[in-house]
Design an enzyme around this catalytic site. Sequence first.
Site, mmCIF file in Angstrom:
data_model
loop_
_atom_site.group_PDB
_atom_site.id
_atom_site.type_symbol
_atom_site.label_atom_id
_atom_site.label_comp_id
_atom_site.label_asym_id
_atom_site.label_seq_id
_atom_site.Cartn_x
_atom_site.Cartn_y
_atom_site.Cartn_z
ATOM 1 N N SER A 142 -34.856 4.074 -3.312
ATOM 2 C CA SER A 142 -35.342 2.905 -4.031
ATOM 3 C C SER A 142 -34.454 1.730 -3.675
ATOM 4 O O SER A 142 -33.348 1.913 -3.144
ATOM 5 C CB SER A 142 -35.293 3.157 -5.543
ATOM 6 O OG SER A 142 -35.476 1.963 -6.278
ATOM 7 N N TYR A 155 -31.319 6.435 -13.186
ATOM 8 C CA TYR A 155 -32.173 6.181 -12.013
ATOM 9 C C TYR A 155 -31.325 5.747 -10.828
ATOM 10 O O TYR A 155 -31.511 6.232 -9.703
ATOM 11 C CB TYR A 155 -33.199 5.110 -12.362
ATOM 12 C CG TYR A 155 -34.274 4.920 -11.320
ATOM 13 C CD1 TYR A 155 -35.261 5.881 -11.132
ATOM 14 C CD2 TYR A 155 -34.317 3.774 -10.523
ATOM 15 C CE1 TYR A 155 -36.255 5.712 -10.185
ATOM 16 C CE2 TYR A 155 -35.306 3.599 -9.573
ATOM 17 C CZ TYR A 155 -36.274 4.567 -9.404
ATOM 18 O OH TYR A 155 -37.251 4.389 -8.465
#
Length: 294
Positions: A142, A155
């Site tokens: 990401s 995350y």
Amino acid sequence: MKSFENKVAAITGAGSGIGRALAFGLARQGCQLALCDVNAEGLAETAAQARKLGVQVSETLVNVADREAVHAWADQVVAEFGRVNAIFNNAGVAQGGTVEGNDYADYEWIMNINFWGVVNGTKAFLPHIKVSGSGHIVNVSSVFGLFAQPGMSAYNASKFAVRGFTESLRQELDMANCGVSASCVHPGGIKTNIAKTARMNASLSSVTGQDADKAREQFNDQLLRTTPEKAAQVIINGALANKRRILIGPDAYALDGMQRLWPAFYQRVVTASMRLAARLSPKSSSKKAQTATE
């Protein structure tokens, strides 16, 4: 690999979003597909649409956090197709909450899927891909595997881990000169269901100034701008170009550039902007008004 035509690619998280778009994009290039997901309905829909593009498709319910299931799936793919040339470790989830507000279970849940899912998929498929003589491993991290922000420690940790794992893998494959390579993907805001299905706890409001539902809504409306189809095409082109790092979306390039320019100072910029956004949020404003009238 210079082409996906007549190759076999496995895709995790193929039931929606980038995984589904990857399936369609690869099928249009004549690639046979082995698809997996935990969502039976979404997976079946992806498989049905991909078959209409004229390629062989298999579909298997697999939880990427289940190591034995992933290895069994890899063996099944080779038994059915005779080979496998690529694995797209795409499956992932999101979670929001402060370090203090998160439970240990929150970190374990997201790491089991986002990080260990990538490790499981890589180790299960790598020996088979090497036997094929030519192949590629694509691991989806990401932009938050490059750039951290408050309220996203779980995350961030999972996606930074994917980045480190994949960059090390790529160097090992380069040294082995075995015909297999690897790329790490860093998408920015993609219009998928990941934000809608994200787990968020009440502690996130101390960072955003909003409750979890409002923060999720704002994230969907303001930050998810790139389509899954565009993301999939960038990933496929990046793999064929043998890129080490594949950035997707103008936001990914912007945040990557900020981190490169200010590798430590960027954190102050993020903190200041988050504080300002929290003060301007409707929830914060209503709290101030309530306090003033009490």
